[in-house]
Design a protein around this motif. Sequence first.
Motif, PDB file in Angstrom:
ATOM      1  N   UNK A  75       0.847  -1.249  -0.072  1.00 34.78           N
ATOM      2  CA  UNK A  75      -0.343   0.443  -0.425  1.00 34.78           C
ATOM      3  C   UNK A  75       0.679   1.291   0.126  1.00 34.78           C
ATOM      4  N   UNK A  76       1.018   2.314  -0.933  1.00 35.96           N
ATOM      5  CA  UNK A  76       1.700   3.644  -1.123  1.00 35.96           C
ATOM      6  C   UNK A  76       0.874   4.407  -1.154  1.00 35.96           C
ATOM      7  N   UNK A  77      -0.430   4.805  -0.459  1.00 41.30           N
ATOM      8  CA  UNK A  77      -1.107   5.866  -0.363  1.00 41.30           C
ATOM      9  C   UNK A  77      -1.796   7.076  -1.241  1.00 41.30           C
ATOM     10  N   UNK A  78      -1.417   6.027  -2.758  1.00 39.26           N
ATOM     11  CA  UNK A  78      -2.215   6.991  -3.801  1.00 39.26           C
ATOM     12  C   UNK A  78      -3.407   6.330  -3.144  1.00 39.26           C
ATOM     13  N   UNK A  79      -3.887   5.810  -2.791  1.00 39.98           N
ATOM     14  CA  UNK A  79      -5.188   6.118  -2.419  1.00 39.98           C
ATOM     15  C   UNK A  79      -5.817   6.048  -1.155  1.00 39.98           C
TER      16      UNK A  79
END
Length: 201
Positions: A75-79
Amino acid sequence: MVDAESASWLNPLGDTGVRRYVALARLHEMLLRVARYEAYQRGPVVRISGPELDDIAVQAADDAMVALLSKLATFRGESRFTSWAYRFVVLEVKNKIGRNVWRSRLDALDTEEWDRLPADRAIDPLSQAIQRELISAVRRAVDETLTEHQRRVFVAIVVHGTPLDTVVSESGSNRNAIYKTVFDARRKIRAFLTVNGYLEG
C-alpha cells in the motif's frame, strides 16, 4: 504520503497484541459490510439469495482479508486505505458469485435455456421454427460429438454467457486452453451440422 484516515488503519494493523487484534476485527467488519452490499446487489441478477448469498459474502470477506493482509506492505497511499481495501472484497464477491453460477450451470444441458435461445431473434413464425430446429440440431451436436470437458466449457461460455475468466479460474486451466476448447467444440458442431444438412460444406 499516507493520509490521516489511512494511517489510522495502517498503524494498528502493523502493531502487535490487543491493538492489532482490535484493528483486525474492525477491518473484517468493514469488509463483511461491503461484501454483503456487493453480494446483495449482484445475487438477484444470477438468482442467488438467502443463506447461500450470505455465505458467499462471508467467504468473500474472509478471503479478501487474507489477500489484503498479504499485500499490506504494497500500500503506497495513492488512494485512501478503505478504497484500496474495497477493491479486494469486490473482486472476491464477483469471483465467488461467478464460480457459483459456473458450478450451478455445469449440468444445465437439459434446461429450458436451450429453448429460449432463438426467442428474441425470430421475426416470424417460420423463422422461429427454422431457428428452433437449428438450435435442436446444435444441442444434439453438443450431446453427441463433444467431450465432457468441451461440452461443459461450450455451454458455460456460449449458451450461458459465463465470463471467460470465471471459467478459466474455476477449471484451473488458462485462457489459451479455454479458447482452444471453444474453437474445437465449434469446429465439431459445424461439422455435425454440415453432415446433417443444416449447413453447406
